[in-house]
Design an enzyme around this catalytic site. Sequence first.
Site, PDB file in Angstrom:
ATOM      1  CD  GLU A   1      -6.262  -5.776   0.645  1.00 49.06           C
ATOM      2  OE1 GLU A   1      -7.443  -5.542   0.926  1.00 49.06           O
ATOM      3  OE2 GLU A   1      -6.094  -6.467  -0.386  1.00 49.06           O
TER       4      GLU A   1
ATOM      5  CB  CYS B   1      -2.394 -12.128   2.466  1.00 49.81           C
ATOM      6  SG  CYS B   1      -1.264 -12.563   1.227  1.00 49.81           S
TER       7      CYS B   1
END
Lengths: 212, 212, 212, 212
Positions: free
Chosen positions: C80, C143
């Site tokens: 990410e 998350c």
Amino acid sequence: MRTVLLTGFEPFDQDTINPSWEAVRPLDGTLAGDVRIVARQLPCAFAQAPEHLQQLLDEFEPELVIAVGLGPGRADICIERVAININDARIPDNLGYQPIDTPVVAHGPAAYFSTLPIKAMVRAIRVAGIPASVSHTAGTFVCNQVFYYLQHALAGTAVRSGFIHVPALPQQAVQCGGPSMAQTTLVEGLRIAVISALNTTDDVLESGGQIS
Amino acid sequence: MRTVLLTGFEPFDQDTINPSWEAVRPLDGTLAGDVRIVARQLPCAFAQAPEHLQQLLDEFEPELVIAVGLGPGRADICIERVAININDARIPDNLGYQPIDTPVVAHGPAAYFSTLPIKAMVRAIRVAGIPASVSHTAGTFVCNQVFYYLQHALAGTAVRSGFIHVPALPQQAVQCGGPSMAQTTLVEGLRIAVISALNTTDDVLESGGQIS
Amino acid sequence: MRTVLLTGFEPFDQDTINPSWEAVRPLDGTLAGDVRIVARQLPCAFAQAPEHLQQLLDEFEPELVIAVGLGPGRADICIERVAININDARIPDNLGYQPIDTPVVAHGPAAYFSTLPIKAMVRAIRVAGIPASVSHTAGTFVCNQVFYYLQHALAGTAVRSGFIHVPALPQQAVQCGGPSMAQTTLVEGLRIAVISALNTTDDVLESGGQIS
Amino acid sequence: MRTVLLTGFEPFDQDTINPSWEAVRPLDGTLAGDVRIVARQLPCAFAQAPEHLQQLLDEFEPELVIAVGLGPGRADICIERVAININDARIPDNLGYQPIDTPVVAHGPAAYFSTLPIKAMVRAIRVAGIPASVSHTAGTFVCNQVFYYLQHALAGTAVRSGFIHVPALPQQAVQCGGPSMAQTTLVEGLRIAVISALNTTDDVLESGGQIS
């Protein structure tokens, strides 16, 4: 009078609308050259659809038949290549019937190919700016049943026939997600499909296949 | 006069048409209530787009700005939530420039949120039967650059602004495959987005999030 | 002793297993060179995860932290790029809490970038024959909350940190469909990610961006 | 000795490895109960594959035959239901041959169904935690050609046969994107498929169908 028969399905499952019917309904009563187009609705039920289709074949004696159904998740107009002799329903039909691994026609052949010029139809629709492709499975639900029955009923005759799956309408995709196609695009695509099928004697030879 | 500024992009890469421009062009010169809509085209080039956008902001002094871009592979109208301060181009832009991991604005914050009522806009578009959703990435190409620059330029002002990604047009999907949306649907969706943004003071509180 | 902290989540929703925990658990107590790896589990709950993470940071004083979560529908290991300051839950967390459009940290910046060498990590994992890519959204659920909190807690320190989303395990895909990745592949991918992050001072300059 | 014949393909197109061969190669020479498993490689060429397969049938006189091929983009192990009598190649095969709309077997029936207990095999693989499903198209390339030829060659005999498509390997997905499956998972899935096919006389009756 020369006649093309188009069929769409009644709404199915949770839906209140079926794009296959919305795609062909506006073409009912119109002309493709000197050929009239008749559009009729089929029930989404294993026990009724074939008989209903047979009545339409008897009544209108069409020279060309295109049955149309909804293909959830599909992004383009799919000209089906082959119908298989199996019913295998993941969910019940509109009458609550859910056949598993039964034949469409007992002792019928494993499959029938479309007798439409599928490559020419795909090309014609795409030339008009509308996404289209050849599809190699019509599933194992009422769509495939109708497709198989249609090819079986007309086998050995001069009447050409086949099946087209269309994407969901935008208002359906609002609920379910996935790709969709506007009704005007669907109708135009179907109109072109009819004209292409009427005008094509020998299909064009260009690839529409799939690796797997 | 109260003004809404819409921008779309010029065609990009191999394309001869850009749906983002086709989506906003027909709205140019129309009215949303007593607010005029101005639609202008931006170059698809990192070196030119922000400056061009700034000139439009200076010229029209809009109270609302929505920049629009093509989101290849997307199936619905995506109201973007956040712009990030990074350029990372997989392919060169229309001037052949391909920045990798450079900031949109040197020393700018990591991100800006849209100041549009994104949930209300999604709801309004969907109520009209047009697929729409909140998106959480505008990518790292010129679309995100324009979005970030726009939010940066208007930060601290009363002017609200944001970005919308639209699907490919059907004629593009003929070439590239994937989902598409008709131009008339795009224009209607954008028109509703503008009206919803103008009419909504406080955004509605309903989930538009994603698990991951 | 030099320490790397890895976190995975407890099972979520209907699941009895969470691939993020299965991916890091076998690395607990192993060494990456002379650096020990500590793997711990976080609750999948907005009200508990940040506090739990803070305790782990305090206890282990790691020099590198990688939080890992399940990305349903993802086909590869996703490093990410950015965490955003928003909670927007489509479904309740494991404590039944479903925040909509609340900040992760009140008055925090809109976003934090990963401080991991994300491009080098993607390259190293791919060189080992394991699919990996940069991702530009970690969603808006627990998350992203953990990712944002982690970056916020360590901002201004020399400790580098970030987030990785992993695909479902094969046994989960049996139920839900979609892509999956074997546990052994996940563990190996995470091990390589740790080593790459430890060994890379300056990230490589190669594109990992997205058009939209 | 009782024999099961498995076939995989040589690498195709740009690839240096073919997961179908990697899936069956480790099973060569192993036993399923008192039945030996023989695994052999087929050329990915229309002009050679059927003859090569026929030689294997003659040499090993198997009681069960499962041909395996790569299904790019597929996420699970796909037990194919039906082979159709058409070759339609989007790209040339390994000998540069690209047939379009030619029959696999001149004057052969439109299709053959798999004679494997496909539902029992899907269930057995899934019970082991490996994603699997029934597929209704094996495409129109060499995979379908081999499948059709196999069913044609064994029609009317007691030898049962069919085809399985497997996902790409992780190292292939690194290059091409999309879902993948680890080799160990593939091999285990194929081993279970063989055992299930050997042990099942009458297929189970549960839905594996598709709406469209």
